[in-house]
Design a protein around this motif. Structure first.
Motif, PDB file in Angstrom:
ATOM      1  N   ASP A  77       5.424  -5.652  -1.116  1.00 30.44           N
ATOM      2  CA  ASP A  77       5.056  -6.705  -0.158  1.00 30.44           C
ATOM      3  C   ASP A  77       4.928  -8.075  -0.832  1.00 30.44           C
ATOM      4  O   ASP A  77       5.280  -9.089  -0.243  1.00 30.44           O
ATOM      5  CB  ASP A  77       3.710  -6.381   0.524  1.00 30.44           C
ATOM      6  CG  ASP A  77       3.802  -5.203   1.490  1.00 30.44           C
ATOM      7  OD1 ASP A  77       4.933  -4.790   1.815  1.00 30.44           O
ATOM      8  OD2 ASP A  77       2.745  -4.705   1.918  1.00 30.44           O
ATOM      9  N   ARG A  85      12.742  -9.244  10.066  1.00 26.99           N
ATOM     10  CA  ARG A  85      11.630 -10.202  10.070  1.00 26.99           C
ATOM     11  C   ARG A  85      11.870 -11.300  11.103  1.00 26.99           C
ATOM     12  O   ARG A  85      10.948 -11.703  11.819  1.00 26.99           O
ATOM     13  CB  ARG A  85      11.419 -10.821   8.688  1.00 26.99           C
ATOM     14  CG  ARG A  85      11.119  -9.834   7.593  1.00 26.99           C
ATOM     15  CD  ARG A  85      10.321 -10.449   6.470  1.00 26.99           C
ATOM     16  NE  ARG A  85       8.972 -10.731   6.884  1.00 26.99           N
ATOM     17  CZ  ARG A  85       7.975  -9.847   6.878  1.00 26.99           C
ATOM     18  NH1 ARG A  85       8.159  -8.635   6.434  1.00 26.99           N
ATOM     19  NH2 ARG A  85       6.788 -10.193   7.306  1.00 26.99           N
ATOM     20  N   GLY A  89      -1.308  -9.203   9.834  1.00 31.95           N
ATOM     21  CA  GLY A  89      -0.042  -8.865   9.187  1.00 31.95           C
ATOM     22  C   GLY A  89      -0.010  -9.304   7.744  1.00 31.95           C
ATOM     23  O   GLY A  89      -1.019  -9.189   7.028  1.00 31.95           O
ATOM     24  N   ARG A  90       1.148  -9.820   7.314  1.00 27.74           N
ATOM     25  CA  ARG A  90       1.307 -10.255   5.930  1.00 27.74           C
ATOM     26  C   ARG A  90       1.716 -11.724   5.837  1.00 27.74           C
ATOM     27  O   ARG A  90       1.514 -12.372   4.826  1.00 27.74           O
ATOM     28  CB  ARG A  90       2.406  -9.435   5.222  1.00 27.74           C
ATOM     29  CG  ARG A  90       2.191  -7.945   5.208  1.00 27.74           C
ATOM     30  CD  ARG A  90       0.979  -7.584   4.371  1.00 27.74           C
ATOM     31  NE  ARG A  90       0.841  -6.136   4.204  1.00 27.74           N
ATOM     32  CZ  ARG A  90       0.453  -5.310   5.153  1.00 27.74           C
ATOM     33  NH1 ARG A  90       0.140  -5.753   6.342  1.00 27.74           N
ATOM     34  NH2 ARG A  90       0.346  -4.007   4.905  1.00 27.74           N
ATOM     35  N   ARG A 132       3.168  -0.382  -2.187  1.00 28.31           N
ATOM     36  CA  ARG A 132       3.367  -1.336  -1.093  1.00 28.31           C
ATOM     37  C   ARG A 132       2.885  -2.736  -1.470  1.00 28.31           C
ATOM     38  O   ARG A 132       3.494  -3.728  -1.095  1.00 28.31           O
ATOM     39  CB  ARG A 132       2.684  -0.837   0.178  1.00 28.31           C
ATOM     40  CG  ARG A 132       3.500   0.268   0.822  1.00 28.31           C
ATOM     41  CD  ARG A 132       3.228   0.390   2.272  1.00 28.31           C
ATOM     42  NE  ARG A 132       1.917   0.954   2.498  1.00 28.31           N
ATOM     43  CZ  ARG A 132       1.197   0.721   3.575  1.00 28.31           C
ATOM     44  NH1 ARG A 132       1.645  -0.098   4.503  1.00 28.31           N
ATOM     45  NH2 ARG A 132       0.036   1.297   3.740  1.00 28.31           N
ATOM     46  N   VAL A 141       8.298   1.900   5.265  1.00 30.28           N
ATOM     47  CA  VAL A 141       8.143   0.644   6.009  1.00 30.28           C
ATOM     48  C   VAL A 141       8.349  -0.612   5.149  1.00 30.28           C
ATOM     49  O   VAL A 141       8.892  -1.609   5.639  1.00 30.28           O
ATOM     50  CB  VAL A 141       6.797   0.616   6.780  1.00 30.28           C
ATOM     51  CG1 VAL A 141       5.600   0.614   5.859  1.00 30.28           C
ATOM     52  CG2 VAL A 141       6.708  -0.571   7.715  1.00 30.28           C
ATOM     53  N   SER A 142       7.977  -0.559   3.882  1.00 28.62           N
ATOM     54  CA  SER A 142       8.127  -1.772   3.065  1.00 28.62           C
ATOM     55  C   SER A 142       9.580  -2.192   2.929  1.00 28.62           C
ATOM     56  O   SER A 142       9.896  -3.378   2.984  1.00 28.62           O
ATOM     57  CB  SER A 142       7.514  -1.570   1.684  1.00 28.62           C
ATOM     58  OG  SER A 142       6.121  -1.700   1.752  1.00 28.62           O
ATOM     59  N   ARG A 201       6.308  -0.858  11.575  1.00 27.24           N
ATOM     60  CA  ARG A 201       6.291   0.601  11.525  1.00 27.24           C
ATOM     61  C   ARG A 201       7.179   1.196  12.628  1.00 27.24           C
ATOM     62  O   ARG A 201       7.867   2.198  12.420  1.00 27.24           O
ATOM     63  CB  ARG A 201       4.851   1.113  11.687  1.00 27.24           C
ATOM     64  CG  ARG A 201       3.996   0.874  10.464  1.00 27.24           C
ATOM     65  CD  ARG A 201       2.528   1.190  10.717  1.00 27.24           C
ATOM     66  NE  ARG A 201       1.753   0.949   9.519  1.00 27.24           N
ATOM     67  CZ  ARG A 201       1.574   1.849   8.546  1.00 27.24           C
ATOM     68  NH1 ARG A 201       2.085   3.053   8.662  1.00 27.24           N
ATOM     69  NH2 ARG A 201       0.891   1.546   7.476  1.00 27.24           N
TER      70      ARG A 201
HETATM   71  O1   DC Z   1      -0.467  -3.467   8.150  1.00 29.38           O
HETATM   72  P1   DC Z   1       0.354  -2.196   7.968  1.00 29.38           P
HETATM   73  O2   DC Z   1      -0.009  -1.422   6.742  1.00 29.38           O
HETATM   74  O3   DC Z   1       0.389  -1.350   9.183  1.00 29.38           O
HETATM   75  O4   DC Z   1       1.842  -2.742   7.733  1.00 29.38           O
HETATM   76  C1   DC Z   1       2.909  -1.875   7.512  1.00 29.38           C
HETATM   77  C2   DC Z   1       3.956  -2.529   6.647  1.00 29.38           C
HETATM   78  O5   DC Z   1       4.604  -3.579   7.341  1.00 29.38           O
HETATM   79  C3   DC Z   1       3.488  -3.096   5.326  1.00 29.38           C
HETATM   80  O6   DC Z   1       4.014  -2.353   4.255  1.00 29.38           O
HETATM   81  C4   DC Z   1       4.036  -4.495   5.260  1.00 29.38           C
HETATM   82  C5   DC Z   1       4.783  -4.706   6.523  1.00 29.38           C
HETATM   83  N1   DC Z   1       4.369  -5.893   7.260  1.00 29.38           N
HETATM   84  C6   DC Z   1       5.000  -7.069   6.989  1.00 29.38           C
HETATM   85  O7   DC Z   1       5.850  -7.124   6.116  1.00 29.38           O
HETATM   86  N2   DC Z   1       4.697  -8.191   7.697  1.00 29.38           N
HETATM   87  C7   DC Z   1       3.760  -8.154   8.651  1.00 29.38           C
HETATM   88  N3   DC Z   1       3.490  -9.263   9.341  1.00 29.38           N
HETATM   89  C8   DC Z   1       3.077  -6.943   8.920  1.00 29.38           C
HETATM   90  C9   DC Z   1       3.393  -5.834   8.198  1.00 29.38           C
END
Ligand code: DC
Length: 233
Positions: A191, A116, A136-137, A187, A106-107, A42
């Motif tokens: 994602d 990344r 996170g993701r 998202r 943000v995506s 973000r």
């Molecule tokens: O958890 P959040 O909603 O605050 O994350 C914001 C965005 O960041 C979400 O759309 C996906 C991305 N994100 C990511 O790709 N990898 C991560 N480790 C954390 C977040």
């Protein structure tokens, strides 16, 4: 309760399913650090928006990538508000990075390979100093594939949209439920279908669907998992 050794807990999952709330509670309870990696994505997005290179209908990828070196992100605990606060180049941006405008952009910023790579590097360093729980993701799949415990959280899109909506309203922001729901679904789609580090459950991650679980219930589940693995005493 405390960690029995240096541990890493990875918490991944869909947006707005309470990953950060849960992670913060666990961090506090067992006395380990907490890193909100979404706040990092973000912050990079906000930086790009302020420079006019990221907007609803524009993404100047090369320019953003070339400016990554100008960005520094840090976290501090705000005693007064009792919460973690995100700083972008020394400025408190905690509220601004949570706005719907940043959420909308943000995506696409987090789909950029170089962004990344940079953030993954910072995240790995964050564990140099001691035990952490990181949400996170791609924490369990890419950042820390060797994490001691991996949790994959989810809940229905409607439940998540309602939580996000309540959070925005609680902060005095303008919000529309349908718009928030559309953003949550969009998202999810971006994602989980992006080319680099898509959101997916690691094979060895434990699934936590909290659509019908209270905060306390899900917290108890996680503490139970930590105890079973002798990660806390
Ligand atoms: O958890 P959040 O909603 O605050 O994350 C914001 C965005 O960041 C979400 O759309 C996906 C991305 N994100 C990511 O790709 N990898 C991560 N480790 C954390 C977040």
């Amino acid at each position: 309760m405390k960690a029995t050794k240096k541990i890493i807990i990875a918490v991944d999952g869909h947006s707005s399913c309470g990953k950060s709330t849960l992670s913060k509670e666990v961090a506090k309870k067992i006395g380990i650090g907490y890193v909100d990696t979404g706040a990092m994505y973000r912050s990079v997005t906000l930086y790009g928006m302020r420079k006019g290179i990221v907007s609803d209908d524009e993404l100047r990828t090369e320019e953003l990538v070339s400016r990554l070196g100008e960005i520094s992100i840090s976290f501090k605990f705000d005693q007064e508000k009792g919460r973690n606060t995100t700083y972008l180049n020394g400025e408190n941006v905690e509220d601004e990075i949570r706005t719907i405008e940043v959420s909308r952009n943000v995506s696409k910023v987090s789909a950029i390979k170089e962004v990344r790579a940079k953030l993954t590097d910072w995240q790995r360093h964050a564990a140099d100093e001691g035990s952490v729980i990181m949400d996170g993701r791609d924490i369990g799949t890419v950042v820390f594939p060797q994490a001691d415990l991996k949790i994959f959280m989810t809940a229905t899109a409607e439940v998540r949209a309602q939580r996000r909506y309540d959070e925005l309203i609680g902060k005095g922001e303008q919000a529309n439920y349908e718009e928030v729901l559309a953003n949550v679904k969009e998202r999810d789609e971006i994602d989980s279908t992006r080319e680099v580090s898509p959101l997916r459950k690691a094979d060895d991650a434990l699934l936590l669907d909290n659509s019908n679980l209270s905060r306390e219930e899900q917290y108890d589940v996680v503490i139970g998992w930590l105890k079973e693995r002798n990660l806390v005493e």
